[in-house]
Write a protein that holds these residues in place. Sequence first.
Motif, short mmCIF file in Angstrom:
data_model
loop_
_atom_site.label_atom_id
_atom_site.label_comp_id
_atom_site.label_asym_id
_atom_site.label_seq_id
_atom_site.Cartn_x
_atom_site.Cartn_y
_atom_site.Cartn_z
N MET A 1 0.85 -1.19 0.00
CA MET A 1 0.00 0.00 0.00
C MET A 1 0.88 1.24 0.00
SD MET A 1 -2.81 1.17 2.87
CE MET A 1 -3.72 -0.33 2.69
N TYR A 2 0.57 2.21 -0.88
CA TYR A 2 1.35 3.43 -0.90
C TYR A 2 0.52 4.57 -0.34
CZ TYR A 2 4.21 7.33 -2.33
OH TYR A 2 4.97 8.46 -2.33
N ILE A 3 0.99 5.11 0.79
CA ILE A 3 0.34 6.24 1.44
C ILE A 3 1.36 7.35 1.60
CG2 ILE A 3 -0.86 7.04 3.50
CD1 ILE A 3 -1.90 4.25 3.89
N MET A 4 1.00 8.54 1.26
CA MET A 4 1.92 9.65 1.37
C MET A 4 2.05 10.07 2.83
SD MET A 4 1.70 13.46 -0.27
CE MET A 4 1.85 12.99 -1.95
N GLN A 5 3.25 10.00 3.35
CA GLN A 5 3.53 10.44 4.70
C GLN A 5 4.21 11.81 4.64
OE1 GLN A 5 2.27 8.91 7.10
NE2 GLN A 5 2.00 6.75 6.54
N SER A 6 4.80 12.25 5.74
CA SER A 6 5.32 13.62 5.83
C SER A 6 6.42 13.90 4.82
CB SER A 6 5.84 13.88 7.24
OG SER A 6 6.84 12.93 7.58
N SER A 7 7.30 12.92 4.55
CA SER A 7 8.37 13.13 3.57
C SER A 7 7.82 13.38 2.18
CB SER A 7 9.32 11.93 3.56
OG SER A 7 8.62 10.75 3.19
N SER A 8 6.74 12.66 1.85
CA SER A 8 6.11 12.85 0.54
C SER A 8 5.42 14.19 0.46
CB SER A 8 5.12 11.72 0.26
OG SER A 8 5.79 10.50 0.18
N VAL A 9 4.85 14.64 1.57
CA VAL A 9 4.22 15.96 1.59
C VAL A 9 5.27 17.03 1.34
CG1 VAL A 9 3.00 17.62 3.03
CG2 VAL A 9 2.35 15.21 3.12
N ALA A 10 6.48 16.83 1.89
CA ALA A 10 7.56 17.79 1.65
C ALA A 10 7.93 17.82 0.17
CB ALA A 10 8.77 17.42 2.50
N ARG A 11 7.97 16.63 -0.46
CA ARG A 11 8.27 16.59 -1.90
C ARG A 11 7.18 17.29 -2.70
NH1 ARG A 11 9.45 11.16 -1.00
NH2 ARG A 11 7.68 10.51 -2.28
N LEU A 12 5.93 17.16 -2.21
CA LEU A 12 4.83 17.83 -2.89
C LEU A 12 5.04 19.34 -2.91
CD1 LEU A 12 2.02 17.73 -4.19
CD2 LEU A 12 1.06 17.86 -1.89
N ALA A 13 5.61 19.88 -1.84
CA ALA A 13 5.88 21.32 -1.79
C ALA A 13 6.83 21.73 -2.91
CB ALA A 13 6.47 21.69 -0.43
N GLN A 14 7.83 20.87 -3.18
CA GLN A 14 8.75 21.14 -4.27
C GLN A 14 8.03 21.14 -5.61
OE1 GLN A 14 11.77 18.16 -3.88
NE2 GLN A 14 12.55 18.95 -1.93
N VAL A 15 7.07 20.23 -5.78
CA VAL A 15 6.32 20.16 -7.03
C VAL A 15 5.47 21.41 -7.22
CG1 VAL A 15 4.57 18.89 -8.30
CG2 VAL A 15 6.26 17.66 -6.93
N LYS A 67 5.97 -0.39 -7.18
CA LYS A 67 4.91 -1.01 -6.38
C LYS A 67 4.05 -1.93 -7.23
CE LYS A 67 5.14 0.71 -2.11
NZ LYS A 67 5.08 -0.11 -0.89
N ALA A 68 3.66 -1.46 -8.44
CA ALA A 68 2.83 -2.28 -9.33
C ALA A 68 3.60 -3.50 -9.81
CB ALA A 68 2.35 -1.44 -10.51
N GLU A 69 4.87 -3.32 -10.11
CA GLU A 69 5.68 -4.45 -10.55
C GLU A 69 5.82 -5.49 -9.44
OE1 GLU A 69 10.36 -4.94 -11.32
OE2 GLU A 69 9.38 -3.59 -12.76
N GLU A 70 5.98 -5.00 -8.22
CA GLU A 70 6.15 -5.90 -7.09
C GLU A 70 4.90 -6.73 -6.82
OE1 GLU A 70 7.04 -5.56 -2.26
OE2 GLU A 70 7.45 -3.86 -3.59
N ASN A 71 3.72 -6.08 -6.85
CA ASN A 71 2.50 -6.85 -6.52
C ASN A 71 1.98 -7.67 -7.70
OD1 ASN A 71 0.95 -5.15 -8.18
ND2 ASN A 71 0.03 -4.02 -6.49
N ARG A 294 -2.33 -1.00 -3.75
CA ARG A 294 -2.55 -1.67 -2.48
C ARG A 294 -2.94 -3.14 -2.62
NH1 ARG A 294 -8.23 0.74 0.00
NH2 ARG A 294 -9.62 -0.01 -1.64
N PHE A 295 -3.04 -3.65 -3.85
CA PHE A 295 -3.29 -5.09 -4.02
C PHE A 295 -2.13 -5.88 -3.43
CE2 PHE A 295 -6.49 -4.06 -7.28
CZ PHE A 295 -7.46 -4.99 -6.95
N LYS A 296 -2.45 -6.95 -2.75
CA LYS A 296 -1.43 -7.82 -2.19
C LYS A 296 -0.90 -8.76 -3.27
CE LYS A 296 -3.44 -7.72 2.45
NZ LYS A 296 -4.03 -8.52 3.55
N LYS A 297 0.28 -9.29 -3.05
CA LYS A 297 0.85 -10.26 -3.98
C LYS A 297 -0.07 -11.47 -4.07
CE LYS A 297 5.66 -8.99 -3.02
NZ LYS A 297 6.97 -9.46 -2.47
N GLY A 298 -0.18 -12.01 -5.28
CA GLY A 298 -1.03 -13.18 -5.48
C GLY A 298 -2.43 -12.85 -5.93
N ARG A 299 -2.75 -11.55 -6.11
CA ARG A 299 -4.08 -11.14 -6.59
C ARG A 299 -4.04 -10.72 -8.06
NH1 ARG A 299 -7.18 -13.68 -3.75
NH2 ARG A 299 -8.79 -12.61 -4.95
N CYS A 300 -2.89 -10.78 -8.68
CA CYS A 300 -2.74 -10.33 -10.07
C CYS A 300 -3.12 -11.45 -11.04
CB CYS A 300 -1.30 -9.89 -10.32
SG CYS A 300 -1.02 -9.20 -11.97
#
Length: 370
Positions: A1-15, A67-71, A294-300
């Motif tokens: 699952m990919y959820i934006m935490q504080s570090s990602s919010v900081a990167r968003l400021a740069q964007v 993430k998509a490649e992994e799951n 957020r799909f788990k492995k084995g659901r593809c």
Amino acid sequence: MYIMQSSSVARLAQVLNRFPSRLTSTGGRPSAPLGSRILTDPDDIFKYNMWDHVQWTEEDKETFRQKAEENSRKQIPLKEQGRFDKEAWQYWDRFYRTHQDKFFKDRKWLFLEFPELLPSGSRSQAASRSLGDERGADRDGRQQQHNRPTDLPNPQDSGDAATQAASFPGQHASHRILEIGCGVGNSVFPIIDSIKETDAFLYCCDFSPCAIQLVKGHPAYDEATCRAFVHDIREESSFPFPTQSLDVILAVFVLSSIHPDRIPGVVKRLSTYLRRGGIFLFRDYGRYDFSQLRFKKGRCLSENFYTRGDGTCAYFFSKEDVHDLFSNAGLEEVQNLEDRRLQVNRGKKVVMHRVWMQSKYRKTYLPPAS
């Protein structure tokens, strides 16, 4: 699952600093569709539940791809995959028997994003009403655009196949709409409410008998305005109206539930029912949407195609997928947008990337008579 935490919010400021012309709100409605809630100050990120027109950094794109490649590495064995296609209607029927009409909300945004749903004389009024509904909620209104081109002939001309066919429901209507995969009517009833005093008719179908039963049992269902019926669009079976008889086909989060190998054939068959000037309206999951990551492995099942725990399936489209799909069906692009947003859980202070595709493709010619 990919959820934006504080570090990602900081990167968003740069964007935000990198793309000021694209992400600055003037206080009015922007020229682009798909919403007007623009995040210009990262400190405001938890002020609302959703932000529109979000830019991705290269780092974001690579994270999502990985993430998509992994799951997707562990796929369901081929010998087990067939049931998800063969029994698809049963999985969805079970879904509607379980959730009834409580799972989805009515799509009041329809007429602002898809004004083509309505006869031209009814569009402004319905769009204004929808905008008022949206402003009252914790979401933005959406912009009306793309009316019928003036260089196309009136669909009620002498070449209209419907006028030459045997009697069928809605044959006297001047504006005919088909919604495929209508579910329990979250698009159906806003449309019925808007066309009941016009010369328009709505057809709606789903391959779940339970869903259609719920639509017909709704107090707003009116056979004078609408015909709901069970139909599996994956199969080559006839509709209760002739080819070249529809002004609009609406597909909202339905083609993604079909095996990707079947989708091109479905779109080609459906397109034969559009008149010249008729339009195919499409909204569905986009590549690297939060729900894909957020799909788990084995659901593809196959690339970008997954099955949920309840057996229902979801494919995640790219912009190129969509263009090829409709262009190969002989339709001309009017709109093909990737709708990127930030969905915010203000209680848990997390942010999720959402991606949807929104497209419009028009039939500009009729095939020669065989």
